[in-house]
Design a protein around this motif. Structure first.
Motif, mmCIF file in Angstrom:
data_model
loop_
_atom_site.group_PDB
_atom_site.id
_atom_site.type_symbol
_atom_site.label_atom_id
_atom_site.label_comp_id
_atom_site.label_asym_id
_atom_site.label_seq_id
_atom_site.Cartn_x
_atom_site.Cartn_y
_atom_site.Cartn_z
ATOM 1 N N GLY A 1 -5.027 14.065 5.809
ATOM 2 C CA GLY A 1 -5.129 13.215 7.000
ATOM 3 C C GLY A 1 -5.406 11.759 6.704
ATOM 4 O O GLY A 1 -5.476 10.936 7.618
ATOM 5 N N LEU A 2 -5.584 11.396 5.419
ATOM 6 C CA LEU A 2 -5.923 10.022 5.052
ATOM 7 C C LEU A 2 -4.708 9.319 4.471
ATOM 8 O O LEU A 2 -4.094 9.791 3.525
ATOM 9 C CB LEU A 2 -7.053 10.020 4.014
ATOM 10 C CG LEU A 2 -7.387 8.666 3.394
ATOM 11 C CD1 LEU A 2 -7.983 7.733 4.444
ATOM 12 C CD2 LEU A 2 -8.353 8.838 2.226
ATOM 13 N N THR A 3 -4.370 8.158 5.038
ATOM 14 C CA THR A 3 -3.302 7.328 4.493
ATOM 15 C C THR A 3 -3.940 6.233 3.645
ATOM 16 O O THR A 3 -4.573 5.318 4.173
ATOM 17 C CB THR A 3 -2.441 6.715 5.598
ATOM 18 O OG1 THR A 3 -1.846 7.774 6.372
ATOM 19 C CG2 THR A 3 -1.334 5.848 5.013
ATOM 20 N N ALA A 4 -3.773 6.341 2.327
ATOM 21 C CA ALA A 4 -4.414 5.403 1.402
ATOM 22 C C ALA A 4 -3.598 4.133 1.209
ATOM 23 O O ALA A 4 -4.155 3.056 0.989
ATOM 24 C CB ALA A 4 -4.644 6.081 0.047
ATOM 25 N N ILE A 5 -2.267 4.267 1.249
ATOM 26 C CA ILE A 5 -1.351 3.122 1.160
ATOM 27 C C ILE A 5 -0.328 3.288 2.264
ATOM 28 O O ILE A 5 0.271 4.357 2.409
ATOM 29 C CB ILE A 5 -0.637 3.072 -0.209
ATOM 30 C CG1 ILE A 5 -1.630 2.821 -1.335
ATOM 31 C CG2 ILE A 5 0.447 2.001 -0.213
ATOM 32 C CD1 ILE A 5 -2.211 1.427 -1.364
ATOM 33 N N GLN A 6 -0.117 2.226 3.050
ATOM 34 C CA GLN A 6 0.759 2.356 4.210
ATOM 35 C C GLN A 6 1.787 1.240 4.264
ATOM 36 O O GLN A 6 1.452 0.063 4.447
ATOM 37 C CB GLN A 6 -0.057 2.358 5.505
ATOM 38 C CG GLN A 6 0.778 2.564 6.758
ATOM 39 C CD GLN A 6 -0.073 2.726 7.996
ATOM 40 O OE1 GLN A 6 -1.303 2.763 7.914
ATOM 41 N NE2 GLN A 6 0.562 2.830 9.144
#
Length: 245
Positions: free
Chosen positions: A17-22
């Protein structure tokens, strides 16, 4: 520096559920020293891990010398010319400095280069000639960082990713590291530098990319980046010229 050696478009990495680079775009000019800065947890190491293949992309594309590298495993990326020097150096402690650098020379880009000549050049660039016959265990932090650069350079990369090489170094050691990275660039290797020492970053980098919370917030020359209100708010805290040493 008219051509880009590395480019990214829509680079995205999610961990459940975590977007580290978008959706990060970047272009690294060949022959440049390119900086990457941002707060702790911004995603800098994740971006390096995507470039070296330690993490697979969730979405987007990374191209090296015009070719997509997304399908390539880490070792193949090194063989085509991408090397990484880590912040925490982990040499073979029982081997000498020369032997550690020789490992890089033996397992880098294939070709007709004389490994011993490559080792000698890497040691000279890092200023480690006098320590060449010392075992790696017991080296100072500054010497270990130089060894990390020398090992990476010995793989004969076109692009060297340097992950916080100045962290924990005193001013003299930092100046030596900056000079080392300049020598790497002057011998034809593009350098992408992650670093928190803004004095070092602004003195050495041709262009700087800034990310915060996994998103690109600025890119430009050091002068442009340190004056950008978004960068001041997210990272610097105050204009760089007003900071006290």
């Amino acid at each position: 520096m008219s051509e880009n050696i590395l480019s990214g478009r829509g680079v995205t990495k999610s961990f459940r559920g975590l977007t580290a680079i978008q959706d990060v775009d970047f272009d690294v000019p060949a022959g440049a020293i390119f900086g990457l800065i941002g707060p702790n947890g911004a995603g800098k190491s994740t971006l390096f891990n995507l470039i070296t293949g330690y993490y697979p992309l969730t979405r987007g594309e990374i191209r090296f010398s015009g070719e997509s590298i997304s399908p390539l495993p880490t070792y193949r990326r090194n063989q085509i010319g991408i090397a990484r020097a880590f912040q925490i150096s982990k040499p073979f402690p029982a081997l000498t400095v020369r032997e550690n650098v020789r490992v890089g020379a033996m397992f880098g880009r294939p070709g007709g280069s004389d490994p011993e000549k490559v080792v000698d050049e890497a040691l000279a660039i890092a200023g480690l000639e006098e320590l060449a016959d010392r075992t790696a265990e017991g080296l100072t932090v500054g010497s270990l960082r130089k060894l990390e650069i020398a090992r990476a350079y010995a793989t004969r990369p076109s692009l060297l990713l340097a992950d916080e090489p100045c962290a924990g170094l005193n001013p003299t050691e930092t100046e030596e590291m900056v000079n080392c990275l300049r020598k790497v660039r002057d011998r034809g290797t593009t350098v992408w530098l992650v670093e928190h020492d803004m004095k070092a970053v602004t003195s050495i980098c041709d262009c700087i990319l800034v990310i915060d919370a996994g998103q690109k917030i600025a890119e430009g020359t050091p002068q442009e980046v340190v004056a950008d209100p978004k960068v001041i708010s997210a990272y610097l805290g105050e204009p760089l010229e007003e900071q006290v040493d």
